[in-house]
Design a protein around this motif. Structure first.
Motif, PDB file in Angstrom:
ATOM      1  N   ARG A 138      24.170   3.272   0.191  1.00 39.05           N
ATOM      2  CA  ARG A 138      23.779   1.865   0.094  1.00 39.05           C
ATOM      3  C   ARG A 138      23.414   1.469  -1.336  1.00 39.05           C
ATOM      4  NH1 ARG A 138      22.776   3.774   4.978  1.00 39.05           N
ATOM      5  NH2 ARG A 138      22.871   2.441   6.788  1.00 39.05           N
ATOM      6  N   HIS A 139      23.609   2.391  -2.250  1.00 36.14           N
ATOM      7  CA  HIS A 139      23.317   2.164  -3.670  1.00 36.14           C
ATOM      8  C   HIS A 139      21.866   1.739  -3.880  1.00 36.14           C
ATOM      9  CE1 HIS A 139      27.599   2.602  -4.352  1.00 36.14           C
ATOM     10  NE2 HIS A 139      27.813   1.692  -3.421  1.00 36.14           N
ATOM     11  N   GLU A 140      20.964   2.444  -3.201  1.00 38.89           N
ATOM     12  CA  GLU A 140      19.533   2.159  -3.292  1.00 38.89           C
ATOM     13  C   GLU A 140      18.794   3.387  -3.775  1.00 38.89           C
ATOM     14  OE1 GLU A 140      17.317  -0.010  -0.230  1.00 38.89           O
ATOM     15  OE2 GLU A 140      19.201  -0.159   0.864  1.00 38.89           O
ATOM     16  N   ASP A 141      17.638   3.145  -4.355  1.00 39.60           N
ATOM     17  CA  ASP A 141      16.732   4.231  -4.713  1.00 39.60           C
ATOM     18  C   ASP A 141      16.221   4.852  -3.404  1.00 39.60           C
ATOM     19  OD1 ASP A 141      13.500   4.743  -5.140  1.00 39.60           O
ATOM     20  OD2 ASP A 141      14.780   5.496  -6.780  1.00 39.60           O
ATOM     21  N   PRO A 142      16.198   6.175  -3.295  1.00 43.13           N
ATOM     22  CA  PRO A 142      15.756   6.808  -2.045  1.00 43.13           C
ATOM     23  C   PRO A 142      14.349   6.389  -1.610  1.00 43.13           C
ATOM     24  CG  PRO A 142      16.831   8.435  -3.417  1.00 43.13           C
ATOM     25  CD  PRO A 142      16.694   7.182  -4.250  1.00 43.13           C
ATOM     26  N   THR A 143      13.458   6.183  -2.556  1.00 44.98           N
ATOM     27  CA  THR A 143      12.093   5.778  -2.219  1.00 44.98           C
ATOM     28  C   THR A 143      12.069   4.375  -1.628  1.00 44.98           C
ATOM     29  OG1 THR A 143      11.260   7.161  -4.008  1.00 44.98           O
ATOM     30  CG2 THR A 143       9.757   5.516  -3.131  1.00 44.98           C
ATOM     31  N   VAL A 144      12.830   3.470  -2.217  1.00 39.89           N
ATOM     32  CA  VAL A 144      12.905   2.097  -1.717  1.00 39.89           C
ATOM     33  C   VAL A 144      13.552   2.089  -0.333  1.00 39.89           C
ATOM     34  CG1 VAL A 144      13.935  -0.174  -2.110  1.00 39.89           C
ATOM     35  CG2 VAL A 144      12.966   1.103  -4.030  1.00 39.89           C
ATOM     36  N   TYR A 145      14.613   2.848  -0.189  1.00 42.84           N
ATOM     37  CA  TYR A 145      15.305   2.931   1.093  1.00 42.84           C
ATOM     38  C   TYR A 145      14.373   3.493   2.171  1.00 42.84           C
ATOM     39  CZ  TYR A 145      18.582   4.402   4.696  1.00 42.84           C
ATOM     40  OH  TYR A 145      19.223   4.593   5.898  1.00 42.84           O
ATOM     41  N   ALA A 146      13.646   4.556   1.855  1.00 38.31           N
ATOM     42  CA  ALA A 146      12.730   5.165   2.823  1.00 38.31           C
ATOM     43  C   ALA A 146      11.664   4.162   3.254  1.00 38.31           C
ATOM     44  CB  ALA A 146      12.079   6.405   2.226  1.00 38.31           C
ATOM     45  N   ARG A 166       0.861  -1.188   0.000  1.00 37.37           N
ATOM     46  CA  ARG A 166       0.000   0.000   0.000  1.00 37.37           C
ATOM     47  C   ARG A 166       0.889   1.227   0.000  1.00 37.37           C
ATOM     48  NH1 ARG A 166      -5.642  -0.672   2.234  1.00 37.37           N
ATOM     49  NH2 ARG A 166      -5.900  -2.912   2.265  1.00 37.37           N
ATOM     50  N   GLU A 167       0.358   2.281  -0.477  1.00 40.46           N
ATOM     51  CA  GLU A 167       1.129   3.522  -0.547  1.00 40.46           C
ATOM     52  C   GLU A 167       0.709   4.450   0.580  1.00 40.46           C
ATOM     53  OE1 GLU A 167       1.327   7.422  -3.392  1.00 40.46           O
ATOM     54  OE2 GLU A 167       1.294   5.466  -4.382  1.00 40.46           O
ATOM     55  N   ILE A 168       1.704   5.041   1.234  1.00 37.95           N
ATOM     56  CA  ILE A 168       1.440   6.102   2.192  1.00 37.95           C
ATOM     57  C   ILE A 168       2.327   7.282   1.803  1.00 37.95           C
ATOM     58  CG2 ILE A 168       0.814   4.539   4.063  1.00 37.95           C
ATOM     59  CD1 ILE A 168       3.518   5.099   5.323  1.00 37.95           C
ATOM     60  N   ARG A 169       1.907   8.435   2.170  1.00 39.91           N
ATOM     61  CA  ARG A 169       2.685   9.634   1.869  1.00 39.91           C
ATOM     62  C   ARG A 169       3.031  10.324   3.186  1.00 39.91           C
ATOM     63  NH1 ARG A 169       2.354  11.364  -3.574  1.00 39.91           N
ATOM     64  NH2 ARG A 169       0.980   9.968  -4.737  1.00 39.91           N
ATOM     65  N   ILE A 170       4.288  10.713   3.289  1.00 36.44           N
ATOM     66  CA  ILE A 170       4.735  11.452   4.457  1.00 36.44           C
ATOM     67  C   ILE A 170       5.472  12.698   3.978  1.00 36.44           C
ATOM     68  CG2 ILE A 170       4.903   9.407   5.933  1.00 36.44           C
ATOM     69  CD1 ILE A 170       7.941   9.486   5.473  1.00 36.44           C
ATOM     70  N   GLU A 171       5.520  13.671   4.826  1.00 37.40           N
ATOM     71  CA  GLU A 171       6.276  14.882   4.513  1.00 37.40           C
ATOM     72  C   GLU A 171       7.399  15.015   5.521  1.00 37.40           C
ATOM     73  OE1 GLU A 171       4.174  18.523   3.905  1.00 37.40           O
ATOM     74  OE2 GLU A 171       2.551  17.516   2.831  1.00 37.40           O
ATOM     75  N   ILE A 172       8.589  15.272   5.023  1.00 39.78           N
ATOM     76  CA  ILE A 172       9.741  15.520   5.872  1.00 39.78           C
ATOM     77  C   ILE A 172      10.396  16.805   5.400  1.00 39.78           C
ATOM     78  CG2 ILE A 172      10.113  13.095   6.464  1.00 39.78           C
ATOM     79  CD1 ILE A 172      12.297  12.956   4.372  1.00 39.78           C
ATOM     80  N   ASP A 173      11.147  17.423   6.283  1.00 37.18           N
ATOM     81  CA  ASP A 173      11.785  18.682   5.890  1.00 37.18           C
ATOM     82  C   ASP A 173      12.971  18.410   4.964  1.00 37.18           C
ATOM     83  OD1 ASP A 173      14.130  18.159   7.454  1.00 37.18           O
ATOM     84  OD2 ASP A 173      13.166  19.034   9.215  1.00 37.18           O
ATOM     85  N   ASP A 174      13.480  19.461   4.369  1.00 35.55           N
ATOM     86  CA  ASP A 174      14.561  19.339   3.384  1.00 35.55           C
ATOM     87  C   ASP A 174      15.807  18.687   3.961  1.00 35.55           C
ATOM     88  OD1 ASP A 174      13.007  20.474   1.407  1.00 35.55           O
ATOM     89  OD2 ASP A 174      13.806  22.499   1.709  1.00 35.55           O
ATOM     90  N   GLU A 175      16.151  19.030   5.195  1.00 29.08           N
ATOM     91  CA  GLU A 175      17.349  18.462   5.815  1.00 29.08           C
ATOM     92  C   GLU A 175      17.208  16.952   5.987  1.00 29.08           C
ATOM     93  OE1 GLU A 175      19.595  18.680  10.092  1.00 29.08           O
ATOM     94  OE2 GLU A 175      18.718  20.535   9.315  1.00 29.08           O
ATOM     95  N   GLN A 176      16.048  16.487   6.437  1.00 26.63           N
ATOM     96  CA  GLN A 176      15.819  15.050   6.597  1.00 26.63           C
ATOM     97  C   GLN A 176      15.833  14.339   5.242  1.00 26.63           C
ATOM     98  OE1 GLN A 176      12.109  15.360   8.725  1.00 26.63           O
ATOM     99  NE2 GLN A 176      13.074  14.697  10.630  1.00 26.63           N
ATOM    100  N   TYR A 177      15.262  14.984   4.226  1.00 28.76           N
ATOM    101  CA  TYR A 177      15.238  14.379   2.893  1.00 28.76           C
ATOM    102  C   TYR A 177      16.657  14.242   2.332  1.00 28.76           C
ATOM    103  CZ  TYR A 177      13.849  13.158  -1.805  1.00 28.76           C
ATOM    104  OH  TYR A 177      13.705  12.491  -2.984  1.00 28.76           O
TER     105      TYR A 177
END
Length: 77
Positions: free
Chosen positions: A24-32, A3-14
């Motif tokens: 880790r040579h991963e896509d940021p979305t997969v890693y998150a 399932r998809e969820i959406r979260i908001e984080i600040d620029d520094e956290q992103y």
């Protein structure tokens, strides 16, 4: 089923998330998603532990079986 969820984080956290994913040579979305799932699994584990220890007498039984014991390298005083 995913399932998809959406979260908001600040620029520094992103930016930190992107750096860690890149290391880790991963896509940021997969890693998150993995980091979020790991956090939820840890929370469920800790909740299960708390429920286990809340059973009357279980804390004492656990301590009796697995409590502090002298290791093989300990010497008698």
């Amino acid at each position: 089923m995913a399932r998809e969820i959406r979260i908001e984080i600040d620029d520094e956290q992103y930016e930190q998330l992107e750096r860690e994913a890149q290391q880790r040579h991963e896509d940021p979305t997969v890693y998150a998603g993995r980091v979020l799932a790991d956090g939820l699994n840890k929370a469920r584990f800790l909740e299960g532990c708390a429920q286990f220890l809340a059973v009357p007498g279980m804390r004492e039984e656990f301590a009796r079986r697995f409590g502090p014991q002298a290791g093989s390298s300990a010497t008698a005083a």
